[in-house]
Write a protein that holds these residues in place. Structure first.
Motif, short mmCIF file in Angstrom:
data_model
loop_
_atom_site.label_atom_id
_atom_site.label_comp_id
_atom_site.label_asym_id
_atom_site.label_seq_id
_atom_site.Cartn_x
_atom_site.Cartn_y
_atom_site.Cartn_z
N ALA A 177 49.81 22.85 41.34
CA ALA A 177 50.09 24.14 41.97
C ALA A 177 48.84 25.01 42.01
O ALA A 177 48.00 24.95 41.11
CB ALA A 177 51.20 24.86 41.21
N GLY A 178 48.74 25.83 43.05
CA GLY A 178 47.61 26.72 43.16
C GLY A 178 47.48 27.67 41.98
O GLY A 178 46.36 27.98 41.53
N GLU A 179 48.62 28.11 41.45
CA GLU A 179 48.59 29.02 40.30
C GLU A 179 47.94 28.35 39.09
O GLU A 179 47.23 29.00 38.31
CB GLU A 179 50.01 29.46 39.95
N THR A 180 48.18 27.05 38.94
CA THR A 180 47.58 26.33 37.82
C THR A 180 46.07 26.26 37.98
O THR A 180 45.32 26.50 37.02
CB THR A 180 48.16 24.90 37.73
N ALA A 182 44.13 28.26 39.70
CA ALA A 182 43.59 29.60 39.52
C ALA A 182 43.48 29.95 38.04
O ALA A 182 42.48 30.54 37.58
CB ALA A 182 44.46 30.63 40.24
N ALA A 183 44.49 29.58 37.26
CA ALA A 183 44.46 29.85 35.82
C ALA A 183 43.35 29.07 35.13
O ALA A 183 42.64 29.59 34.25
CB ALA A 183 45.81 29.51 35.19
N LEU A 184 43.16 27.80 35.52
CA LEU A 184 42.11 27.00 34.92
C LEU A 184 40.73 27.52 35.32
O LEU A 184 39.78 27.50 34.52
CB LEU A 184 42.26 25.53 35.34
N TYR A 185 40.61 27.98 36.55
CA TYR A 185 39.35 28.57 37.01
C TYR A 185 39.00 29.79 36.15
O TYR A 185 37.87 29.92 35.66
CB TYR A 185 39.45 28.97 38.48
N ASP A 186 39.96 30.67 35.96
CA ASP A 186 39.72 31.87 35.16
C ASP A 186 39.35 31.50 33.73
O ASP A 186 38.44 32.10 33.13
CB ASP A 186 40.95 32.77 35.17
N ALA A 187 40.05 30.52 33.17
CA ALA A 187 39.75 30.08 31.80
C ALA A 187 38.35 29.50 31.69
O ALA A 187 37.63 29.76 30.72
CB ALA A 187 40.78 29.05 31.35
N ALA A 188 37.95 28.73 32.70
CA ALA A 188 36.62 28.12 32.69
C ALA A 188 35.52 29.17 32.77
O ALA A 188 34.48 29.06 32.10
CB ALA A 188 36.50 27.12 33.83
N GLN A 189 35.75 30.21 33.57
CA GLN A 189 34.73 31.25 33.67
C GLN A 189 34.65 32.07 32.38
O GLN A 189 33.57 32.46 31.95
CB GLN A 189 35.03 32.17 34.87
N LYS A 190 35.81 32.31 31.78
CA LYS A 190 35.83 33.08 30.54
C LYS A 190 35.13 32.34 29.41
O LYS A 190 34.43 32.95 28.58
CB LYS A 190 37.29 33.38 30.16
N LEU A 214 44.64 23.45 48.68
CA LEU A 214 44.16 24.47 47.75
C LEU A 214 42.92 25.18 48.28
O LEU A 214 42.31 25.99 47.57
CB LEU A 214 43.87 23.83 46.39
N LEU A 215 42.55 24.92 49.53
CA LEU A 215 41.39 25.58 50.13
C LEU A 215 41.45 27.10 50.07
O LEU A 215 40.41 27.75 49.85
CB LEU A 215 41.21 25.13 51.58
N PRO A 216 42.61 27.74 50.26
CA PRO A 216 42.63 29.21 50.18
C PRO A 216 42.15 29.78 48.85
O PRO A 216 41.75 30.95 48.79
CB PRO A 216 44.11 29.55 50.43
N LEU A 217 42.15 28.96 47.79
CA LEU A 217 41.66 29.45 46.50
C LEU A 217 40.16 29.70 46.51
O LEU A 217 39.63 30.34 45.59
CB LEU A 217 41.99 28.43 45.40
N LEU A 218 39.45 29.22 47.53
CA LEU A 218 38.01 29.45 47.61
C LEU A 218 37.67 30.93 47.74
O LEU A 218 36.59 31.37 47.31
CB LEU A 218 37.41 28.69 48.79
#
Length: 374
Positions: A177-180, A182-190, A214-218
């Motif tokens: 899921a896109g939400e997953t 996005a959450a992993l992206y935020d965790a990786a940056q943090k 998932l392209l819109p997540l860009l």
């Protein structure tokens, strides 16, 4: 006779085996996730025209930056991916494996680490090893989905420089899921050191998914890259053309490590011809999605456990009898059907083929289930 381990190769390569699936001469081969439909004749003719034109200039190097091809790929992604993509945000290489290799050359390497959630595409770990990038295996749930909280903890603990998310996942077929993501992206940056961590979404099978790309997540995520391939949905595994969409800065970084003139004029011409026939090729994708869903239903009716699939393949099992999944793999082979044993305990993977190939596979499964009661 000299063996590779007798040579002064890097220590982490000693004792390793190259990637590859068995290539056996059997009536039904459903083990490498190839598109079973040959390219339509009108496309074959158009390829011949474009390659002939390119051949007249083979005494010169090809367009180093593949601008026309990247422009056409950007238009395709914009039309089908639900997100506007520009030429400067697209990069192409010889298969998506080379795309992933270039990303790890630019963002990984000695002293850096990459993390993926296994079981997943085994080439992620192999390419990491080949580029001197340390590999870390993240957790999955029993149903092969990603537990967001467990993934966050793994990212916080290991602080990887690159995170891989495969959607639909290979070999399980599960989409993310896109939400997953996005959450992993935020965790990786943090958790990241310095300027952040690169998150790579491998969408090699994206066109087969019931979920949107998932392209819109860009949007607003400069450290995110989405990789694709023409091998699967375009039925062009022999072409070896992969590509990515990302912030233009990621494309600039990748160009620091790409070899000069890495995409031949013939490869570019062939890919451009295929992009002219997108609608026809995506029509085959719809047929394969219907066949995939039929395989899922029939396998469950035969008594197999099946992972929900958004790809052009299906993971099935669980085989816990004598010899486990490999014994079932061998029994299917004896019935003339080759599927893939990826080493996931208790599970096998089958590619969706033509209706006739799928019938042969399902008949073989029913026979094996009756014979062996695995």
């Amino acid at each position: 006779m000299t063996a590779s381990d007798d040579l002064p190769v890097r220590d982490e390569l000693r004792g390793q085996s190259p990637y590859g699936a068995p290539q056996l001469d059997v009536p039904v081969r459903l083990n490498t996730n190839e598109n079973p439909y040959p390219l339509p004749e009108e496309l074959v003719a158009r390829i011949a025209e474009r390659v002939t034109e390119a051949a007249r200039g083979l005494n010169r190097y090809p367009d180093r930056d593949a601008v026309e091809l990247r422009t056409r790929l950007a238009a395709y992604l914009t039309r089908t991916g639900g997100h506007p993509v520009n030429t400067d945000g697209v990069w192409a290489a010889n298969g998506s494996n080379e795309v992933l290799q270039q990303l790890l050359q630019a963002f990984g390497g000695p002293g850096r680490t990459a993390l993926g959630f296994e079981p997943s595409y085994s080439m992620h770990a192999l390419i990491a090893r080949g580029t001197g990038t340390g590999w870390l295996s993240g957790p999955r749930e029993e149903d092969f989905t990603i537990d967001v909280e467990a993934a966050r903890r793994a990212i916080a603990r290991h602080r990887p420089h690159v995170v891989f998310v495969c959607s639909p996942n290979n070999p399980t077929g599960t989409a993310v899921a896109g939400e997953t993501v996005a959450a992993l992206y935020d965790a990786a940056q943090k958790a990241a050191r310095g300027r952040g961590a690169l998150v790579v979404v491998d969408e090699a099978y994206g066109e087969f998914s019931h979920r949107p790309s998932l392209l819109p997540l860009l949007a607003g995520r400069p450290n995110l890259a989405v990789s694709r391939t023409m091998s699967k949905a375009f039925g062009a595994a022999g072409l070896r053309l992969g590509y990515l969409a990302a912030d233009p800065a990621v494309v600039d970084a990748v160009q620091l490590v790409r070899l000069p003139y890495h995409l031949s004029a013939v490869t570019q011409a062939t890919a451009l011809a295929a992009l002219e026939h997108t609608d026809t090729l995506l029509g085959y994708v719809e047929e394969l999605k219907a066949e995939r869903d039929r395989i899922v239903r029939e396998l469950r009716a035969a008594g197999c456990e099946v992972t929900d699939s958004d790809a052009n393949f299906v993971q099935f099992g669980r085989f816990t009898g004598e010899g486990g999944a490999h014994a079932v793999w061998q029994a299917l082979l004896e019935h003339g059907v080759l599927v893939r044993d990826n080493g996931v305990p208790g599970w096998l993977r089958v590619t969706a083929g033509t209706p006739e190939e799928n019938d042969a596979f399902l008949d073989a499964v029913r026979a094996v289930m009756k014979e062996k009661k695995p």
